[in-house]
Design an enzyme around this catalytic site. Structure first.
Site, PDB file in Angstrom:
ATOM      1  N   PRO A   2      68.721 -22.062 -42.330  1.00 31.63           N
ATOM      2  CG  PRO A   2      66.653 -22.760 -43.279  1.00 31.63           C
ATOM      3  CD  PRO A   2      68.056 -23.038 -43.569  1.00 31.63           C
ATOM      4  CD  GLU A   3      70.877 -19.347 -36.614  1.00 31.67           C
ATOM      5  OE1 GLU A   3      70.734 -19.531 -35.141  1.00 31.67           O
ATOM      6  OE2 GLU A   3      71.294 -18.493 -36.874  1.00 31.67           O
ATOM      7  CE  LYS A  52      71.442 -25.019 -37.669  1.00 31.38           C
ATOM      8  NZ  LYS A  52      72.522 -24.865 -38.314  1.00 31.38           N
ATOM      9  CG  ASN A 163      77.411 -17.500 -38.030  1.00 34.80           C
ATOM     10  OD1 ASN A 163      77.922 -17.775 -37.142  1.00 34.80           O
ATOM     11  ND2 ASN A 163      77.651 -16.945 -39.089  1.00 34.80           N
ATOM     12  NE  ARG A 259      78.187 -20.571 -41.320  1.00 34.06           N
ATOM     13  CZ  ARG A 259      76.967 -20.822 -41.033  1.00 34.06           C
ATOM     14  NH1 ARG A 259      76.982 -22.254 -40.498  1.00 34.06           N
ATOM     15  NH2 ARG A 259      75.941 -19.989 -40.582  1.00 34.06           N
TER      16      ARG A 259
END
Length: 269
Positions: A2-3, A52, A163, A259
């Protein structure tokens, strides 16, 4: 993973849902049982996010009275009926009607005030927080030979950015993710920061990530809405090979430091 907007939204939901209620705190899975007993029967004093990382302070008179949660890649914190027992619940917070159930976090700990200060001190500036100061981050970015695509994912610089926000903000600013930080101008940095602030705060309210401007929505363009588990309308994220909404060039993808990176080679030369 989760961002940051998800964690800020969870912090607000904990406060709104439980208010000053004395909470039943247990660990059905058993791995957090001793710590849960310390805060059982107490209420939440402060719930807030830094990037986060979620910190929930209880009114317990105990040195370790701050719940510190990092969801990691697979963790979830879900609000469910109090009787819900599905799955491996690490932590169960309940007011008798509603429960916040934590499953599969990277970590769940009780920490002290000093330990919270130390944890926050390792993080960079969080675009969602009004007390964030981006100027020290700007100076670090402009001294770096690393690409801006790499720097934006560094939690010691941009706390909470993941991302999706990395890819979308760079597209919206027309900046190549391969640009070295030392080549990012002050004006560009401030535009990146302002865009992150706007997008991420909107994400907290909406509960999803939408990054397209009004002229590029499905309604405006006469196209089908995006169908993706992550939801939200985006320009480049997970649109590999699809036409860019601005120029028609196929969106590209490659791995950057483990990523997946998405960008438009024409709009982000």
């Amino acid at each position: 993973m989760p961002e940051g907007h998800v964690i800020h939204r969870l912090a607000g939901e904990l406060t709104r849902t439980f208010g000053n209620a004395e909470l039943e705190v247990t660990s059905p899975q058993g791995r957090f049982a001793a710590e849960a007993e310390i805060i059982n029967g107490h209420h939440i004093a402060v719930s807030e996010a830094f990037g986060k990382h979620l910190f929930v302070e209880f009114d317990a008179e105990h040195p370790e009275h701050i719940l510190y949660i990092h969801l990691g890649l697979i963790g979830t914190l879900q609000f469910e009926p109090a009787a819900e027992t599905r799955g491996q619940i690490r932590l169960h917070l309940s007011d008798g009607e509603v429960a916040a159930n934590l499953r599969g976090p990277q970590w769940c700990r009780l920490i002290t005030e000093t330990e919270r200060t130390q944890a926050i001190g390792k993080l960079g500036a969080d675009p969602i927080r009004d007390d964030a100061d981006p100027e020290p981050i700007r100076m670090k970015v402009q001294r770096s030979g690393r690409s801006i695509g790499s720097l934006l994912m560094d939690q010691k610089l941009f706390a909470g950015v993941g991302n999706i926000y990395r890819a979308e903000t760079l597209f919206r600013m027309g900046i190549s993710p391969f640009t070295p930080g030392r080549d990012i101008t002050t004006a560009q940095f401030r535009s990146i920061w302002a865009d992150l602030v706007g997008l991420m705060k909107e994400g907290v309210v909406a509960g999803r990530i939408d990054t397209v401007r009004p002229e590029h929505t499905p309604e405006a363009m006469g196209r089908e809405p995006r169908k993706d588990d992550h939801g939200g309308e985006v320009y480049t994220y997970r649109r590999t090979g699809q036409a860019c909404f601005l120029c028609g060039t196929p969106i590209k993808e490659q791995v950057m430091e483990g990523r997946n990176l998405f960008w438009c080679p024409s709009c982000q030369p």
